[in-house]
Design a protein around this motif. Sequence first.
Motif, short mmCIF file in Angstrom:
data_model
loop_
_atom_site.label_atom_id
_atom_site.label_comp_id
_atom_site.label_asym_id
_atom_site.label_seq_id
_atom_site.Cartn_x
_atom_site.Cartn_y
_atom_site.Cartn_z
N GLY A 1 -12.98 -2.48 22.18
CA GLY A 1 -13.36 -0.94 21.54
C GLY A 1 -13.96 0.06 22.13
O GLY A 1 -14.11 -0.45 23.75
N TYR A 2 -14.31 1.23 22.15
CA TYR A 2 -14.86 2.04 23.11
C TYR A 2 -16.73 2.31 22.46
O TYR A 2 -17.12 2.32 21.21
N GLU A 3 -17.56 2.12 23.04
CA GLU A 3 -19.19 1.50 22.06
C GLU A 3 -19.55 2.88 22.55
O GLU A 3 -18.85 4.00 23.53
N HIS A 4 -20.92 2.91 21.72
CA HIS A 4 -21.30 4.68 21.96
C HIS A 4 -22.13 4.44 23.01
O HIS A 4 -22.98 5.77 23.18
N ASN A 5 -22.40 3.74 23.77
CA ASN A 5 -23.46 3.48 24.95
C ASN A 5 -22.99 2.92 26.28
O ASN A 5 -23.73 1.18 26.13
N PRO A 6 -21.93 2.67 26.37
CA PRO A 6 -20.94 2.00 27.87
C PRO A 6 -22.03 1.81 28.84
O PRO A 6 -23.44 3.00 28.99
N ILE A 7 -22.31 1.11 29.40
CA ILE A 7 -23.12 0.90 30.50
C ILE A 7 -22.05 1.16 32.18
O ILE A 7 -21.28 0.74 32.27
N PHE A 8 -22.66 1.50 32.54
CA PHE A 8 -22.25 2.53 34.22
C PHE A 8 -22.94 0.71 35.28
O PHE A 8 -23.16 0.52 35.23
N TRP A 9 -21.38 0.58 36.17
CA TRP A 9 -21.54 0.59 36.79
C TRP A 9 -22.08 0.78 38.18
O TRP A 9 -21.33 2.12 39.07
N ASP A 10 -23.06 1.52 38.30
CA ASP A 10 -23.77 2.22 39.37
C ASP A 10 -23.71 1.63 40.89
O ASP A 10 -23.40 2.31 42.19
#
Length: 471
Positions: free
Chosen positions: A324-333
């Motif tokens: 699904g789509y989380e409210h706090n996704p993690i960026f891949w910087d």
Amino acid sequence: MAFLGRAVRRVVRPPLSPLSRTTAWSYSSEPTKEKSVPYDKTLKQEDGASSGPTKPLPRSADVVVIGGGSLGCQTIYHLAKMGMTNVVLLERDRLTAGTTWHTAGLLWQLRPSDVEVELLAHTRNVISKDLEEETGLHTGWIQNGGLFIASNKQRLDEYKRLMSLGKVYGIESHVLSPAETKDLYPLMNVDDLYGTLYVPKDGTMDPAGTCTTLTRAATARGATVIENCPVTGIQVQTDDFGMKRVKAVETPHGTIETPCLVNCAGVWATKLGEMAGVKVPLIAMHHAYVVTERIEGIQNMPNVRDHDASVYLRLQGDALSVGGYEHNPIFWDEVSDKFAFSLFDLDWDVFMQHIEGAINRVPVLEQTGIKSTVCGPESFTADHKPLMGEAPEVRGFYLGCGFNSAGMMLGGGCGRELAHWIIHGRPEKDMYGYDIRRFHNSLTDNTRWIRQRSHESYAKNYSVVTPPVCR
């Protein structure tokens, strides 16, 4: 919980948080450890990119497509089908590397936009019929249907609007009562349902089978597909009118002169754009799902999307993929050029919010273990719409990226529109909502805005779509 069971204890070292725990909203996160995983979904040479290009590079081409994922393969297929045979696809590793190989591959025919319904319909026709007729190969398409879950009247009204739009395009769909839903999907908890929308001809695509068959059909028409060939530079020249134009594509194995390239590099599209002075406003994030162990009675059930719980359940043989789509996704910087068939470690503090919704919808999951986790990179944009069309900075530089985890299901329709765009100078459909020119140049260069809006669009992806108010 037993749903996490022994399988989760195998893949997660730290103790898991209880389902009731909430996670803080943040716009950044420390990257989790990358891990290499064996790739056995397609026949791949073990030596990978180190073996050099799979074919000699031509000296010139009418179009060079960069990226061998869903969009790259669909674009070169449609270019060849429309009569352009001197076209080349360059893939830095192997077909489907990066993002496409680990995608869930869901195809839902109904969307709140008429253009998107048309794009999805074309993808479905290509995958389920056209390619098999042309090549004699099965793409891996499975038509097991799709089921949208409504836990309130507002959501069911949204689904009824989708059903009305679908009728215009001949898409079969049915609004079901909770009792009818239970008959269709016996393992589902329907106590809290207001109703559901059932689309019998939705289904699931196989990324490897689809891309392999697309390139097979394209090469049969004269196109060239070259793997293990990264792009290291893009030559741009200024014409007599002061306009910058694409001149050539550089690789470690030679240079291909071309007036046109298509950037289908996914999360690497921004780096590719920088080579030509083109701004590509997308951001890379972690996107994940887990695969359960065997579930008795789940066979042949439709795929499920519960928007209010922000979770989907994809049939995978006798198991389910849950994401699904989380409210706090993690960026891949720090986007790595060496990342091909690899995955990230799953961050359970982020992903756990899907578990409660999944168990509520299909209670048997509480007694089912997790067989594997899949957490890979996906590209997302500020308005959750793809980036397509010719870049305003450089003529002949086309974009086909930023698909917000929908590259497989939109690939066929968008690949055809890109091909039409290149050949005729404009798309066949009204693609303004996808056109890169919808963003002013002050926004495409604003990293903070891109990052925060992409984060917001990701978190709100499952929000109710309401019709515009006429006054």
